[in-house]
Scaffold this motif. Structure first.
Motif, PDB file in Angstrom:
ATOM      1  N   MET A   1       0.719  -1.319   0.190  1.00  0.00           N
ATOM      2  CA  MET A   1      -0.159   0.104  -0.074  1.00  0.00           C
ATOM      3  C   MET A   1       0.884   1.201   0.082  1.00  0.00           C
ATOM      4  N   GLN A   2       0.688   2.047  -0.983  1.00  0.00           N
ATOM      5  CA  GLN A   2       1.407   3.376  -1.216  1.00  0.00           C
ATOM      6  C   GLN A   2       0.493   4.508  -0.584  1.00  0.00           C
ATOM      7  N   LEU A   3       0.599   4.870   0.453  1.00  0.00           N
ATOM      8  CA  LEU A   3      -0.075   5.701   1.053  1.00  0.00           C
ATOM      9  C   LEU A   3      -0.322   7.226   0.623  1.00  0.00           C
ATOM     10  N   ASP A   4       0.994   7.731   0.041  1.00  0.00           N
ATOM     11  CA  ASP A   4       0.975   8.663  -0.705  1.00  0.00           C
ATOM     12  C   ASP A   4       0.261   9.011  -1.851  1.00  0.00           C
ATOM     13  N   ILE A   5       0.399   8.060  -2.887  1.00  0.00           N
ATOM     14  CA  ILE A   5      -0.410   7.806  -4.029  1.00  0.00           C
ATOM     15  C   ILE A   5      -1.746   7.884  -3.655  1.00  0.00           C
TER      16      ILE A   5
END
Length: 133
Positions: A1-5
């Motif tokens: 999971m890439q939170l910034d994206i």
């Protein structure tokens, strides 16, 4: 999971909210609705998308849209922060993979102890009955 994206993919909509605010509540849109499309997200892997789709199937519509609302505060900014925090915790909690439960049998001592307590309680109940002549 890439939170910034994922945070860049969020859509927000401000709507009028019920609750505290007096006359001011009819003029401002302080309730915030967060919209996130799980299927279109670039910040999630396909495995994570499938996992979220199964775990959150009651909260996702047919288009793959997850919607959260917050109208607790009079401030739109505070509501926005609250709904983002709820969204992040919802994702993190539902992306955890549960441990597989190993089936176990009770030990012989535990079984004997349970049967002894059942016999003791049965004897107690029979002693309470009036004697039959």
């Amino acid at each position: 999971m890439q939170l910034d994206i994922i945070l860049k993919e969020l859509e927000f909509k401000a709507v009028r909210s019920s609750g505290p605010g007096g006359q001011h509540v009819n003029k401002t849109s302080s309730k915030v609705e967060l919209i996130f499309y799980i299927n279109k997200s670039l910040g999630l892997t396909t495995r994570e998308k499938a996992l979220l789709s199964t775990k959150l199937r009651n909260r996702i519509d047919l288009k793959g849209k997850l919607a959260l609302q917050c109208g607790e505060s009079r401030s739109q900014h505070r509501n926005k922060n609250t709904v983002i925090n709820r969204f992040i915790s919802l994702l993190q909690n539902n992306l955890k993979i549960d441990k597989v439960r190993k089936k176990t049998k009770p030990s012989k001592g535990a079984i004997q102890k349970r049967l002894d307590s059942k016999k003791k309680n049965a004897l107690k109940k029979t002693n309470r009955k009036p004697p039959s002549y």
